[in-house]
Write a protein that holds these residues in place. Structure first.
Motif, PDB file in Angstrom:
ATOM      1  N   ARG A 146      33.041  51.583  48.731  1.00 45.39           N
ATOM      2  CA  ARG A 146      34.399  51.645  49.249  1.00 45.39           C
ATOM      3  C   ARG A 146      34.707  50.414  50.074  1.00 45.39           C
ATOM      4  NH1 ARG A 146      33.721  56.646  53.629  1.00 45.39           N
ATOM      5  NH2 ARG A 146      32.479  55.507  55.187  1.00 45.39           N
ATOM      6  N   GLN A 147      35.991  50.109  50.147  1.00 45.55           N
ATOM      7  CA  GLN A 147      36.438  48.968  50.933  1.00 45.55           C
ATOM      8  C   GLN A 147      37.694  49.354  51.700  1.00 45.55           C
ATOM      9  OE1 GLN A 147      37.098  45.283  48.766  1.00 45.55           O
ATOM     10  NE2 GLN A 147      36.761  44.096  50.626  1.00 45.55           N
ATOM     11  N   LYS A 207      37.975  45.056  55.874  1.00 47.57           N
ATOM     12  CA  LYS A 207      36.527  45.209  55.982  1.00 47.57           C
ATOM     13  C   LYS A 207      35.849  44.842  54.666  1.00 47.57           C
ATOM     14  CE  LYS A 207      36.518  48.776  59.566  1.00 47.57           C
ATOM     15  NZ  LYS A 207      35.982  50.103  59.966  1.00 47.57           N
ATOM     16  N   GLU A 208      34.548  44.590  54.752  1.00 55.43           N
ATOM     17  CA  GLU A 208      33.785  44.305  53.544  1.00 55.43           C
ATOM     18  C   GLU A 208      33.516  45.601  52.782  1.00 55.43           C
ATOM     19  OE1 GLU A 208      31.332  40.348  55.053  1.00 55.43           O
ATOM     20  OE2 GLU A 208      30.259  42.160  54.459  1.00 55.43           O
ATOM     21  N   ARG A 209      33.280  45.436  51.486  1.00 48.23           N
ATOM     22  CA  ARG A 209      32.925  46.596  50.681  1.00 48.23           C
ATOM     23  C   ARG A 209      31.565  47.126  51.124  1.00 48.23           C
ATOM     24  NH1 ARG A 209      35.236  46.360  45.295  1.00 48.23           N
ATOM     25  NH2 ARG A 209      34.806  44.133  45.500  1.00 48.23           N
ATOM     26  N   GLU A 210      31.430  48.443  51.171  1.00 43.41           N
ATOM     27  CA  GLU A 210      30.172  49.049  51.608  1.00 43.41           C
ATOM     28  C   GLU A 210      29.725  50.115  50.615  1.00 43.41           C
ATOM     29  OE1 GLU A 210      30.486  51.191  55.272  1.00 43.41           O
ATOM     30  OE2 GLU A 210      32.186  52.398  54.612  1.00 43.41           O
ATOM     31  N   ALA A 254      39.936  54.283  52.386  1.00 43.09           N
ATOM     32  CA  ALA A 254      39.475  53.075  51.706  1.00 43.09           C
ATOM     33  C   ALA A 254      39.831  53.168  50.229  1.00 43.09           C
ATOM     34  CB  ALA A 254      37.967  52.911  51.857  1.00 43.09           C
ATOM     35  N   TYR A 282      38.050  53.290  46.765  1.00 43.76           N
ATOM     36  CA  TYR A 282      36.722  53.665  46.306  1.00 43.76           C
ATOM     37  C   TYR A 282      36.492  53.141  44.892  1.00 43.76           C
ATOM     38  CZ  TYR A 282      35.953  56.665  50.325  1.00 43.76           C
ATOM     39  OH  TYR A 282      35.764  57.129  51.607  1.00 43.76           O
ATOM     40  N   TRP A 340      34.286  44.544  39.252  1.00 39.61           N
ATOM     41  CA  TRP A 340      34.905  45.699  39.881  1.00 39.61           C
ATOM     42  C   TRP A 340      36.180  46.111  39.162  1.00 39.61           C
ATOM     43  CZ3 TRP A 340      31.883  48.109  43.171  1.00 39.61           C
ATOM     44  CH2 TRP A 340      30.881  47.377  43.817  1.00 39.61           C
TER      45      TRP A 340
END
Length: 125
Positions: free
Chosen positions: A36-37, A41-44, A90, A92, A115
């Protein structure tokens, strides 16, 4: 080439639930993960599941609230999200993930990941 289409996102209130779907095409699902992003923020990594479905892993922030699963017949993976919090807001994404030497999944996307569009999840009162 393996491609994914994510769906199932939406807007819910805190404490609500959603189930995300990740439909694969071009190849069998394999080891798969959710990421998720959030804005700015960065994707995690969120979760992953092995090809057999026998091993699952979760980020600490979602343990006990999210459940990853898969349906081989439909070549689809799912992410059941419960007790959603505003910080879960976020976009997803799903993607094939790496595995370690023991065969377990890692919540890390493959280097060749392309992605998809993702699906938006918004948790707000």
């Amino acid at each position: 080439q393996l491609q994914f289409v994510e769906s199932g996102g939406g807007s819910v209130q805190p404490g609500g639930s959603l189930r995300l779907s990740c439909a694969a095409s071009g190849a069998t699902l394999g080891t798969i993960g959710w990421f998720r992003q959030a804005p700015g923020k960065e994707r995690e990594g969120v979760s992953c599941i092995t090809g057999s479905g026998g091993i699952t892993k979760y980020a600490d922030s979602v343990k006990g609230r999210f459940t990853i699963s898969r349906d081989e017949a439909k070549n689809t993976a799912y992410l059941q999200m419960s007790n959603l919090k505003p910080e879960d807001t976020a976009v997803y994404y799903c993607a094939a993930t790496l595995r370690n030497v023991l065969g377990s999944c890692l919540i890390t996307p493959r280097l060749d990941t392309t992605w998809g569009q993702g699906t938006q999840v918004t948790v707000s009162s």
